[in-house]
Design an enzyme around this catalytic site. Sequence first.
Site, PDB file in Angstrom:
ATOM      1  N   ARG A 137       0.849  -1.198   0.000  1.00 42.63           N
ATOM      2  CA  ARG A 137       0.000   0.000   0.000  1.00 42.63           C
ATOM      3  C   ARG A 137       0.882   1.246   0.000  1.00 42.63           C
ATOM      4  O   ARG A 137       0.589   2.233  -0.650  1.00 42.63           O
ATOM      5  CB  ARG A 137      -0.947   0.013   1.230  1.00 42.63           C
ATOM      6  CG  ARG A 137      -1.620   1.368   1.414  1.00 42.63           C
ATOM      7  CD  ARG A 137      -2.833   1.360   2.334  1.00 42.63           C
ATOM      8  NE  ARG A 137      -2.767   0.469   3.456  1.00 42.63           N
ATOM      9  CZ  ARG A 137      -2.045   0.672   4.565  1.00 42.63           C
ATOM     10  NH1 ARG A 137      -1.339   1.766   4.715  1.00 42.63           N
ATOM     11  NH2 ARG A 137      -2.042  -0.227   5.538  1.00 42.63           N
ATOM     12  N   TYR A 170     -17.358  18.387 -13.169  1.00 44.00           N
ATOM     13  CA  TYR A 170     -17.861  17.015 -13.332  1.00 44.00           C
ATOM     14  C   TYR A 170     -18.852  16.681 -12.192  1.00 44.00           C
ATOM     15  O   TYR A 170     -18.590  17.005 -11.030  1.00 44.00           O
ATOM     16  CB  TYR A 170     -16.655  16.059 -13.334  1.00 44.00           C
ATOM     17  CG  TYR A 170     -17.028  14.611 -13.186  1.00 44.00           C
ATOM     18  CD1 TYR A 170     -17.810  13.975 -14.140  1.00 44.00           C
ATOM     19  CD2 TYR A 170     -16.615  13.875 -12.081  1.00 44.00           C
ATOM     20  CE1 TYR A 170     -18.172  12.649 -13.997  1.00 44.00           C
ATOM     21  CE2 TYR A 170     -16.968  12.547 -11.931  1.00 44.00           C
ATOM     22  CZ  TYR A 170     -17.752  11.939 -12.893  1.00 44.00           C
ATOM     23  OH  TYR A 170     -18.111  10.630 -12.743  1.00 44.00           O
ATOM     24  N   ASP A 182      -8.418  20.142 -12.761  1.00 43.78           N
ATOM     25  CA  ASP A 182      -8.740  18.812 -13.260  1.00 43.78           C
ATOM     26  C   ASP A 182      -8.482  18.852 -14.769  1.00 43.78           C
ATOM     27  O   ASP A 182      -9.214  19.496 -15.518  1.00 43.78           O
ATOM     28  CB  ASP A 182     -10.204  18.486 -12.947  1.00 43.78           C
ATOM     29  CG  ASP A 182     -10.613  17.089 -13.416  1.00 43.78           C
ATOM     30  OD1 ASP A 182      -9.979  16.570 -14.349  1.00 43.78           O
ATOM     31  OD2 ASP A 182     -11.576  16.532 -12.857  1.00 43.78           O
ATOM     32  N   LYS A 187      -9.574   8.080 -18.376  1.00 42.53           N
ATOM     33  CA  LYS A 187      -9.904   8.673 -19.682  1.00 42.53           C
ATOM     34  C   LYS A 187      -8.695   8.612 -20.620  1.00 42.53           C
ATOM     35  O   LYS A 187      -8.208   7.541 -20.899  1.00 42.53           O
ATOM     36  CB  LYS A 187     -10.440  10.087 -19.480  1.00 42.53           C
ATOM     37  CG  LYS A 187     -11.364  10.245 -18.273  1.00 42.53           C
ATOM     38  CD  LYS A 187     -12.631   9.417 -18.362  1.00 42.53           C
ATOM     39  CE  LYS A 187     -13.502   9.677 -17.140  1.00 42.53           C
ATOM     40  NZ  LYS A 187     -14.552   8.717 -16.935  1.00 42.53           N
TER      41      LYS A 187
HETATM   42  C1  LIG Z   1     -13.416  15.592 -15.648  1.00 46.94           C
HETATM   43  C2  LIG Z   1     -13.530  14.394 -14.768  1.00 46.94           C
HETATM   44  N1  LIG Z   1     -12.922  14.399 -13.569  1.00 46.94           N
HETATM   45  C3  LIG Z   1     -12.994  13.342 -12.730  1.00 46.94           C
HETATM   46  C4  LIG Z   1     -13.703  12.215 -13.072  1.00 46.94           C
HETATM   47  C5  LIG Z   1     -13.789  11.067 -12.085  1.00 46.94           C
HETATM   48  O1  LIG Z   1     -12.946  10.042 -12.477  1.00 46.94           O
HETATM   49  P1  LIG Z   1     -13.173   8.490 -12.114  1.00 46.94           P
HETATM   50  O2  LIG Z   1     -14.413   8.050 -12.817  1.00 46.94           O
HETATM   51  O3  LIG Z   1     -11.921   7.852 -12.606  1.00 46.94           O
HETATM   52  O4  LIG Z   1     -13.321   8.413 -10.633  1.00 46.94           O
HETATM   53  C6  LIG Z   1     -14.335  12.154 -14.305  1.00 46.94           C
HETATM   54  C7  LIG Z   1     -15.107  10.943 -14.687  1.00 46.94           C
HETATM   55  O5  LIG Z   1     -15.880  10.938 -15.609  1.00 46.94           O
HETATM   56  C8  LIG Z   1     -14.248  13.280 -15.183  1.00 46.94           C
HETATM   57  O6  LIG Z   1     -14.855  13.280 -16.387  1.00 46.94           O
END
Ligand SMILES: Cc1ncc(COP(=O)(O)O)c(C=O)c1O
Length: 385
Positions: A52, A104, A176, A201
């Site tokens: 971990r 998001y 982000d 992604k």
């Molecule tokens: C812009 C953005 N940030 C964060 C996330 C969250 O990521 P995860 O689904 O890997 O937890 C997403 C998921 O769709 C996203 O589109």
Amino acid sequence: MGFATTAIHSGQEPEATTGAVTVPIYQTSTYAQEGLGKHKGYGKHKGYEYARTQNPTRAALEKNLAALEGAKYGFAFASGMAAIDATLRLVKAGEHVVVSDNTYGGTFRLFSRVLTNYNLEFDFVDTSNVLNVEAAIKPNTRMVFLETPTNPVMIVTDLRAVSEVAHRAGARVVCDNTFMSPYLQRPLEFGVDIVVHSTTKYLNGHSDGIGGVVVLNNEEDAAWIGFIQNSAGAILSPFDSWLVMRGTKTLALRMEQHDKSGRAVAAFLEEHPRVKKVYYPGSAAHPQHALASRQQRGFGGMVAFDVGSLAAARTVLESVRLCTLAESLGGVETLISHPATMTHASVDRHKREQLGITDGLVRISVGLEDTEDIIGDIDQALSRI
Ligand SMILES: Cc1ncc(COP(=O)(O)O)c(C=O)c1O
């Protein structure tokens, strides 16, 4: 070194024992110790005790992703949300965070429904206008959390302008960068302090793993994120770390093609009589086209368009043959979705409509199939409206 070279080589030295050119998947939970307080060590590294806390596969990925964003430190997590959650541990009870209002849905949910229970305060504002950020800052503001371009209506925030305002108030800026990937946008170069990604992604790029990463330069904040990673334990597994590393080796090539096809799809939609509006920062008609052109190296593969009604959107979404109706984005295959009922269902209707997330809005994550096949499929689906 250029971006593609860094992507292929950073953190990817041949393995010490066999010379394997690919970093092995160290599928182990613990490491043998020579004696009390004496670690056998691994290669140049010392002090592997428990997986971990440290894992060589994860460490290789963290080094790779930090290098791609131009950062010193990287920490990989089990999901994008786990990475964002760990980043918010830099803020303490009684402190305040300013957030992009079109962030998001999962981020909005974590902030507004979970973290508020621990006495963290959030204000959601349209960060595309830096004056809104300035007005929202309070004496206890410790973080500004941005997404640019936003999902799905592609609102762009000026990273340099917001960073200057936030820093004057003693707040960190987090971006982000999931939608752009470090190939198309490197927020740290504009003064941002911390970058987070859902590696699920573009970084992974193959729709076969969930993951997240936090990268940053500040040593003290990095030490705390590392401490949280080990203490709360939402680490990325060795296999998933390996998958993301395999992904980043082709990131430059993939993003070039996502960008090329994204521009072509947006241009096609703009000319289509059934399409009321297109959201794509690469389009000259986008209100922030000039800012996006300065801040980004390209515009990527995310395109949203409005066909005017739920019935029309349903027709498109149910008529596509090549595009797959699914949430998520950034993979090799073209995905098509309906933000109002899928990714943004948790945002209330009034707010959704204010943001442009109408019932007629359709989002496409343009994949890596032949551009003419993607356009042909969307064309035949639109013709059924
Ligand atoms: C812009 C953005 N940030 C964060 C996330 C969250 O990521 P995860 O689904 O890997 O937890 C997403 C998921 O769709 C996203 O589109």
